[in-house]
Design an enzyme around this catalytic site. Structure first.
Site, PDB file in Angstrom:
ATOM      1  CG  MET A  38      41.263  35.705  16.725  1.00  0.00           C
ATOM      2  SD  MET A  38      40.373  35.706  15.151  1.00  0.00           S
ATOM      3  CE  MET A  38      41.040  37.170  14.378  1.00  0.00           C
ATOM      4  CG  PHE A  43      63.692  44.769  48.570  1.00  0.00           C
ATOM      5  CD1 PHE A  43      62.602  43.913  48.696  1.00  0.00           C
ATOM      6  CD2 PHE A  43      63.459  46.106  48.289  1.00  0.00           C
ATOM      7  CE1 PHE A  43      61.309  44.389  48.545  1.00  0.00           C
ATOM      8  CE2 PHE A  43      62.167  46.586  48.141  1.00  0.00           C
ATOM      9  CZ  PHE A  43      61.086  45.722  48.269  1.00  0.00           C
ATOM     10  CD  GLN A  44      61.305  46.861  44.689  1.00  0.00           C
ATOM     11  OE1 GLN A  44      61.948  47.881  44.500  1.00  0.00           O
ATOM     12  NE2 GLN A  44      59.976  46.844  44.717  1.00  0.00           N
ATOM     13  CD  GLU A 103      56.623  49.195  36.852  1.00  0.00           C
ATOM     14  OE1 GLU A 103      55.582  48.504  36.793  1.00  0.00           O
ATOM     15  OE2 GLU A 103      57.124  49.574  37.935  1.00  0.00           O
ATOM     16  CE  LYS A 123      69.995  54.452  46.132  1.00  0.00           C
ATOM     17  NZ  LYS A 123      68.693  54.983  46.380  1.00  0.00           N
TER      18      LYS A 123
END
Lengths: 162, 580
Positions: free
Chosen positions: B476, B112-113, B50, B162
């Site tokens: 760096m 969940f999630q 993502e 949802k």
């Protein structure tokens, strides 16, 4: 320097978190904050008391203005305004002091809103000076509990700051 | 017309003119992905992470000027977007990210999630929304695109439970957007613009400092006109590269921590800084109290909070850069100033600084110098490629040794400094501009932060050229350890670096390697021939090479350190300049 900032915001969930997050995320401090609905139920008003030099206050007002849910920001230090705060104090004086406590409450135009065998709850409103003077006087009698609303403020109409 | 929430969302995207969406599916966005299955006008590009999707949307937005879009699922899908959002937020890039959310009735239950992504991303988005009812969906999408793309642009997140995408509602496309508390101001104040123009007329040693705002407001043309009209030398911030032609006679290159000697000296000795779409961040100003000590400062920015945030400003102009520059040019054209004559001495001094210490490195015929690779990429692409970078030494060399003549061809995470940005951003850029030559100039450390996107590039046949300046170090940080931490290379030696040629081949891409200086040009030429798949070029470079000049943290920007050939710098005396 202490500033009183009045903010009109959309009355939506999460708006308080956005305002609070703006202060915490940039290390600005909130001394007092009060929020309530306005006449228009879609709009809430906030009174924020904060401290900072001119640059910090300028950043705070600009950052507040930048929030999408903020409709209007006014720094009331720029205008004549009145401020009020309400406190509720639960005192438990000795029996012989009860009358004196009631007198002090009267002087400060406080009202007794609850009374028990050993306690009074006094309600009073006023500006910062009045509230702190009241607390100073009542303190020696034994404050059991103490809550304050945080300040609300409004600009005065037709009065220019000298 | 009655539609499902998911269908409404896709219709809204089409109304906004979206052609490509980057994304990754998951449980609570199944309804959206189901609609995308049959969708012809709008293409979803499946990334492999993502974070990659959001950086790709960001890259897409930077090259095209359009709003970049990503769709991901709830919970981990949503939290994986945070770095991408913060990157876009710091650099003011217009993107809209849609995250799935658990059904409204489960919000707050630790379902969940589930993640409170609106809460998590509040400080790293321009604004965000939680849509609680399908009837609010179309309006919210419209507002999200409006907020992302107007004023000072930025990322907007829209959280979609949802039941909102699965539910049905009437699709009504709002004709216009009206948000009470959001009215960006484009026109500059006339009086302020006049004042800014007057400062330019009065100035003897002015410098224009151009930032990302020039590119965001498509004002390169106006900037060039202003600089050439008034003969003012121009320096750019990292975000401003390409906003003014790097090959123009008036260009001094980048300023700041790794800016050119000329740009930093000119800024420090100027009597006027015209800051255009810049926010004077610490990498540019160095120690703020000693920044341009003798200069008045004009700052033009659409975001009032950028003005006076870090440094004092004498003339603030709030407004869109393009509008304000047009106003100022009009004002300045009316003045009878003989610009060439007035600026002659100052420009001579600027030229002298340029000649005194140009950007430089010691060429080595045996060991590949990373700067040499960037120079050759510049030559072989004729300066016309889209250059994405990762973060660190690779980024600074890409900024220093490639000359950007046009806007929207330089993509780098300037504000947040996100390693792993460049490669997915290159994917977004190549999707937006299929015919462009797109490079990602990377380090061996940062390329590994989003290397999984090779699969995305392969499957979409994107001929992205990844030039890995492979020094086997987090260069760096190693450079700072060498200079400021007594060469104690704590955890910057990557020790095991994968065989990038084999990695590329394993994904079905092309892998090339150059180990000697002589191999550099043939490898780049070979890579440029490949038209249908990505290519990794593994340049095994000198690990000891450092980025110079360098302004140590907390120093003033004229307190630069240079490479091994240290010399005393001459103190500049402004009285030496004879103004005609």
């Amino acid at each position: 320097m202490k500033h009183t900032i009045s903010v009109l915001v959309e009355n939506k969930f999460g708006v308080l978190a956005r305002v609070a997050g703006l202060f915490s995320g940039r290390g600005f401090n909130i001394e007092s904050l009060s929020v309530g609905e306005t006449i228009d139920p879609n709009i809430s008003s906030m009174t924020i008391i904060t401290r900072g030099d001119d640059l910090i206050i300028e950043q705070i007002t600009k950052q507040l203005n930048k929030l999408v849910d903020v409709i209007k920001v006014s720094d009331l230090m720029e205008v004549e305004h009145v401020e009020r705060e309400m406190v509720l104090v639960k005192v438990s004086p000795r029996r012989e002091d009860r009358i004196e406590v009631l007198k002090i409450a009267e002087i400060f135009r406080g009202r007794i809103i609850d009374s028990g065998h050993s306690t009074f709850t006094i309600e009073t409103t006023g500006d910062e000076g009045k509230i702190s003077a009241f607390i100073e006087l009542i303190k020696p009698f034994g404050i059991k509990e103490f809550v304050r609303t945080g300040k609300v403020a409004i600009a005065r109409e037709g009065v220019k700051k000298p | 017309m009655k539609m499902s929430g998911a269908e409404i969302l896709i219709e809204c995207l089409k109304k906004e003119g979206v052609k490509h969406v980057f994304g990754y599916p998951g449980g609570v966005v199944l309804n959206i992905f189901d609609v995308l299955y049959d969708e012809k006008q709008l293409k979803l590009i499946l990334t492999r992470h993502e974070q990659g999707a959001v950086h790709a949307a960001d890259g897409y937005a930077r090259v095209s000027g359009k709003v970049g879009v990503a769709i991901v699922t709830s919970g981990p899908g949503a939290t994986n977007t945070v770095t991408g959002l913060a990157t876009a937020s710091m650099d003011s890039i217009p993107i809209v990210v849609f995250t799935g959310q658990v059904p409204t009735m489960l919000i707050g239950n630790d379902a969940f999630q589930e993640a409170d992504i609106v809460g998590i991303t509040r400080p790293c988005t321009k604004h965000n929304f939680l849509v609680k009812d399908v009837k609010d969906l179309a309006v919210t999408v419209r507002e999200a695109f409006h907020i992302a793309s107007t004023g000072r642009p930025g990322p907007v997140l829209v959280d979609l439970p949802k039941d909102v995408t699965a539910g049905t509602g009437e699709f009504i496309w709002p004709k216009e957007v009206h948000i009470k508390g959001y009215n960006p101001k484009y026109e500059g104040n006339k009086w302020q613009m006049k004042q800014a123009a007057n400062e330019i007329i009065k100035a003897k040693r002015p410098v224009i400092m151009a930032g990302g705002g020039v590119i965001l407001s498509d004002a390169s043309k106006e900037l060039k006109e202003l600089a050439e009209l008034t003969k003012i030398p121009v320096t750019m911030t990292l975000m401003g590269l390409g906003g003014f032609p790097g090959t123009n006679r008036l260009s001094m290159g980048m300023l700041g921590m790794h800016g050119t000697y000329c740009a930093n000296m000119a800024v420090q000795n100027s009597d006027l800084i015209v800051g255009i779409g810049v926010r004077f961040d610490d990498r540019v100003t160095g120690r703020t109290k000693d920044f341009a000590p003798g200069a008045k400062i004009v700052q033009i920015d659409i975001d009032p909070t950028s003005i006076k945030k870090t440094i004092r400003v004498d003339v603030p102009v709030v407004g869109d850069v393009k509008h304000v520059l047009k106003g100022m040019i009009k004002e300045l054209k009316e003045s009878k100033e003989q610009w060439s004559a007035v600026r002659n001495a100052w420009l001579k001094q600027v030229d002298a600084w340029q000649k005194e210490r140009p950007l430089d490195y010691e060429h080595d015929p045996k060991v590949i110098k990373p700067q040499f690779v960037v120079e050759k990429i510049y030559e072989l692409t004729k300066g016309d490629a889209v250059i994405c970078t990762e973060v660190g030494q690779n980024q600074m060399w890409a900024a220093q040794f490639y000359k950007y003549d046009k806007p929207r061809k330089w993509l780098s995470s300037g504000g947040l400094g996100t390693m792993g940005y460049g490669f997915p951003a290159a994917i977004g850029a190549q999707m937006a501009m299929p015919d462009a030559t797109v490079f990602d100039i990377a380090g061996d450390g940062s390329i590994q932060m989003n290397i999984q996107e090779l699969a995305t590039a392969v499957i979409n046949k994107l001929p992205i050229k990844v030039a890995i300046l492979n020094n086997r170090f987090l260069g760096m940080v190693r450079q700072w350890q060498e200079l400021f931490f007594k060469e104690r290379y704590s955890h910057t030696d990557l020790d095991v670096v994968p065989d990038f040629v084999k990695v590329a081949e394993a994904y079905g891409a092309v892998g090339l390697r150059a180990e000697t200086t002589a191999e550099v040009v043939p490898v780049i030429k070979e890579a440029l021939k490949i038209k249908n798949k990505p290519v990794f070029m593994d340049f095994v470079v000198d690990w000891k090479e450092k980025v110079y000049p360098m302004v140590p943290a907390g120093a003033a920007i004229d307190e630069m350190i240079f490479g091994e050939k240290k010399e005393k710098k001459k103190k500049f005396d402004s009285s030496e300049i004879k103004i005609a």
